[in-house]
Write an enzyme that holds these catalytic residues in place. Structure first.
Site, PDB file in Angstrom:
ATOM      1  N   LYS A  14       0.836  -1.317  -0.030  1.00  0.00           N
ATOM      2  CA  LYS A  14      -0.029  -0.090  -0.089  1.00  0.00           C
ATOM      3  C   LYS A  14       0.956   1.324  -0.095  1.00  0.00           C
ATOM      4  O   LYS A  14       0.641   2.223  -0.794  1.00  0.00           O
ATOM      5  CB  LYS A  14      -0.854  -0.035   1.348  1.00  0.00           C
ATOM      6  CG  LYS A  14      -1.806  -1.258   1.415  1.00  0.00           C
ATOM      7  CD  LYS A  14      -2.838  -1.030   2.264  1.00  0.00           C
ATOM      8  CE  LYS A  14      -2.366  -1.154   3.848  1.00  0.00           C
ATOM      9  NZ  LYS A  14      -1.812  -2.290   4.181  1.00  0.00           N
ATOM     10  N   ARG A  89     -10.566   0.921   8.614  1.00  0.00           N
ATOM     11  CA  ARG A  89     -10.098  -0.367   8.746  1.00  0.00           C
ATOM     12  C   ARG A  89     -11.265  -1.105   9.565  1.00  0.00           C
ATOM     13  O   ARG A  89     -11.172  -2.201   9.778  1.00  0.00           O
ATOM     14  CB  ARG A  89      -8.809  -0.366   9.639  1.00  0.00           C
ATOM     15  CG  ARG A  89      -7.712  -0.291   8.992  1.00  0.00           C
ATOM     16  CD  ARG A  89      -6.539  -0.943   9.443  1.00  0.00           C
ATOM     17  NE  ARG A  89      -5.491  -1.245   9.703  1.00  0.00           N
ATOM     18  CZ  ARG A  89      -4.224  -0.970   9.319  1.00  0.00           C
ATOM     19  NH1 ARG A  89      -4.313   0.162   8.638  1.00  0.00           N
ATOM     20  NH2 ARG A  89      -3.031  -1.666   9.652  1.00  0.00           N
ATOM     21  N   ARG A 123      10.696  -7.501   5.571  1.00  0.00           N
ATOM     22  CA  ARG A 123      10.704  -6.191   5.449  1.00  0.00           C
ATOM     23  C   ARG A 123      11.537  -5.304   6.437  1.00  0.00           C
ATOM     24  O   ARG A 123      11.518  -5.791   7.791  1.00  0.00           O
ATOM     25  CB  ARG A 123       9.125  -5.525   5.847  1.00  0.00           C
ATOM     26  CG  ARG A 123       8.857  -4.178   5.579  1.00  0.00           C
ATOM     27  CD  ARG A 123       7.442  -3.860   5.256  1.00  0.00           C
ATOM     28  NE  ARG A 123       6.390  -4.300   6.357  1.00  0.00           N
ATOM     29  CZ  ARG A 123       5.134  -3.972   6.286  1.00  0.00           C
ATOM     30  NH1 ARG A 123       4.632  -3.653   5.087  1.00  0.00           N
ATOM     31  NH2 ARG A 123       4.348  -4.326   7.212  1.00  0.00           N
ATOM     32  N   ARG A 156      10.086  -3.285  11.764  1.00  0.00           N
ATOM     33  CA  ARG A 156       8.903  -2.564  12.608  1.00  0.00           C
ATOM     34  C   ARG A 156       8.429  -3.552  13.792  1.00  0.00           C
ATOM     35  O   ARG A 156       8.831  -4.700  13.579  1.00  0.00           O
ATOM     36  CB  ARG A 156       7.707  -2.675  11.412  1.00  0.00           C
ATOM     37  CG  ARG A 156       7.784  -1.257  10.614  1.00  0.00           C
ATOM     38  CD  ARG A 156       6.599  -1.425   9.503  1.00  0.00           C
ATOM     39  NE  ARG A 156       5.169  -1.598  10.154  1.00  0.00           N
ATOM     40  CZ  ARG A 156       4.281  -1.436   9.278  1.00  0.00           C
ATOM     41  NH1 ARG A 156       4.307  -0.861   8.235  1.00  0.00           N
ATOM     42  NH2 ARG A 156       3.021  -1.708   9.891  1.00  0.00           N
ATOM     43  N   ARG A 167      -2.650  -9.111  13.204  1.00  0.00           N
ATOM     44  CA  ARG A 167      -2.998  -8.166  12.279  1.00  0.00           C
ATOM     45  C   ARG A 167      -3.995  -8.761  11.156  1.00  0.00           C
ATOM     46  O   ARG A 167      -4.965  -8.175  10.614  1.00  0.00           O
ATOM     47  CB  ARG A 167      -1.784  -7.429  11.739  1.00  0.00           C
ATOM     48  CG  ARG A 167      -1.252  -6.533  12.605  1.00  0.00           C
ATOM     49  CD  ARG A 167       0.156  -6.260  12.745  1.00  0.00           C
ATOM     50  NE  ARG A 167       0.410  -5.216  11.510  1.00  0.00           N
ATOM     51  CZ  ARG A 167       1.742  -5.276  10.782  1.00  0.00           C
ATOM     52  NH1 ARG A 167       2.572  -6.387  10.992  1.00  0.00           N
ATOM     53  NH2 ARG A 167       1.827  -4.625   9.701  1.00  0.00           N
TER      54      ARG A 167
HETATM   55  P1  AMP Z   1      -0.160   0.211   9.031  1.00  0.00           P
HETATM   56  O1  AMP Z   1       1.188   1.005   8.798  1.00  0.00           O
HETATM   57  O2  AMP Z   1      -1.219   0.727   8.186  1.00  0.00           O
HETATM   58  O3  AMP Z   1      -0.019  -1.232   9.125  1.00  0.00           O
HETATM   59  O4  AMP Z   1      -0.750   0.537  10.535  1.00  0.00           O
HETATM   60  C1  AMP Z   1       0.180   0.076  11.794  1.00  0.00           C
HETATM   61  C2  AMP Z   1      -0.623   0.148  12.851  1.00  0.00           C
HETATM   62  O5  AMP Z   1      -1.221   1.546  13.175  1.00  0.00           O
HETATM   63  C3  AMP Z   1      -1.731  -0.685  12.977  1.00  0.00           C
HETATM   64  O6  AMP Z   1      -1.557  -2.089  13.063  1.00  0.00           O
HETATM   65  C4  AMP Z   1      -2.765  -0.150  13.832  1.00  0.00           C
HETATM   66  O7  AMP Z   1      -2.375  -0.497  15.264  1.00  0.00           O
HETATM   67  C5  AMP Z   1      -2.549   1.418  13.816  1.00  0.00           C
HETATM   68  N1  AMP Z   1      -3.551   1.850  12.634  1.00  0.00           N
HETATM   69  C6  AMP Z   1      -3.134   2.304  11.553  1.00  0.00           C
HETATM   70  N2  AMP Z   1      -4.379   2.797  10.677  1.00  0.00           N
HETATM   71  C7  AMP Z   1      -5.208   2.515  11.629  1.00  0.00           C
HETATM   72  C8  AMP Z   1      -6.698   2.605  11.608  1.00  0.00           C
HETATM   73  N3  AMP Z   1      -7.231   3.071  10.409  1.00  0.00           N
HETATM   74  N4  AMP Z   1      -7.386   2.085  12.624  1.00  0.00           N
HETATM   75  C9  AMP Z   1      -6.882   1.730  13.768  1.00  0.00           C
HETATM   76  N5  AMP Z   1      -5.639   1.502  13.883  1.00  0.00           N
HETATM   77  C10 AMP Z   1      -4.783   1.935  12.692  1.00  0.00           C
END
Ligand code: AMP
Length: 232
Positions: A14, A89, A123, A156, A167
């Site tokens: 993404k 989400r 990653r 990460r 996740r």
């Molecule tokens: P990502 O980089 O998009 O995978 O986001 C990393 C982490 O940030 C996720 O696993 C959540 O803990 C938090 N996060 C990011 N976007 C959201 C969202 N829209 N709703 C809730 N938590 C989020």
């Protein structure tokens, strides 16, 4: 004005695809995960609030997420549009978003769970400039060091087997129903995320009815930190 949302399971690309599209169309890439990571890295109050939740792979609470998205979008620095990555989400976030913004399309990057694990566990992220590396097909020249800024490459905190399992479960339970909601409105284009980034990008553009990408000499594939994060 173009307003897109990009969705897909962890490791589906993404961030990379958003950056490519944003650079070419001059639209703003807004990644909620990047905004949270920036806050964690810079030890802000919000960072302290979300760090443990993120590391465990759970979702941050809707109130905080919605206020972050709203604050970011009310900056109105997106004259030509935006691409939102990692939001919505769940159903509540989707309804909140649809009430406030007219979306042109949802780009769904489709990747089987088996491939997710391989990609996510390989990653690496530069602590200096935020560029993403994949040890599968985009290793740095010097192991552990960023090719661009020389910064240290880290994993990460949520790219672990345990957090990934959480996740993935959350994605299938909470995020997939959002797609059904959007599909009913015929917003969704689905793109196979397995090929190389430029192939995926070409397919996205074709499905969105956009002309092929202009050649970008200095464009960094996989760059995660957009300027918006600094203002988060
Ligand atoms: P990502 O980089 O998009 O995978 O986001 C990393 C982490 O940030 C996720 O696993 C959540 O803990 C938090 N996060 C990011 N976007 C959201 C969202 N829209 N709703 C809730 N938590 C989020």
């Amino acid at each position: 004005m173009r307003k897109y949302v990009i969705m897909g399971v962890q490791g589906s690309g993404k961030g990379t695809q958003s950056e490519l599209l944003a650079a070419d169309l001059d639209i703003v890439h807004i990644s909620v995960g990047d905004i949270f990571r920036w806050n964690v890295q810079n030890h802000t109050k919000m960072g302290a609030q979300v760090r443990r939740i993120m590391a465990s792979g759970e979702l941050v609470g809707d109130d905080l997420v919605e206020s972050v998205v709203q604050t970011r979008l009310t900056e109105h620095d997106w004259n030509f549009g935006f691409i939102v990555d990692g939001f919505p989400r769940n159903r509540r976030q989707a309804e909140f978003f649809l009430e406030s913004y007219d979306i042109d399309a949802i780009i769904l990057l489709d990747l089987p769970d088996s491939e997710v694990r391989r990609r996510v566990l390989n990653r690496r992220l530069c602590v200096g400039c935020g560029i993403n590396y994949s040890l599968i097909d985009n290793s740095p020249a010097v192991p552990g060091r960023c090719d661009t800024c020389g910064g240290e490459l880290t994993t990460r905190e949520d790219d672990t087997e345990e957090a990934l399992a959480v996740r993935l479960r959350t994605y299938h339970e909470k995020t997939n129903p959002v797609l059904d909601l959007f599909r009913r409105k015929e917003y969704v284009i689905t793109v196979d995320a397995r090929p190389a980034p430029e192939v995926v990008q070409a397919e996205i553009r074709q499905q969105l009815g956009l002309p092929p990408a202009k050649p970008q000499e200095d464009q960094q594939v996989g760059q995660q930190e957009d300027q918006g994060n600094e203002r988060a």
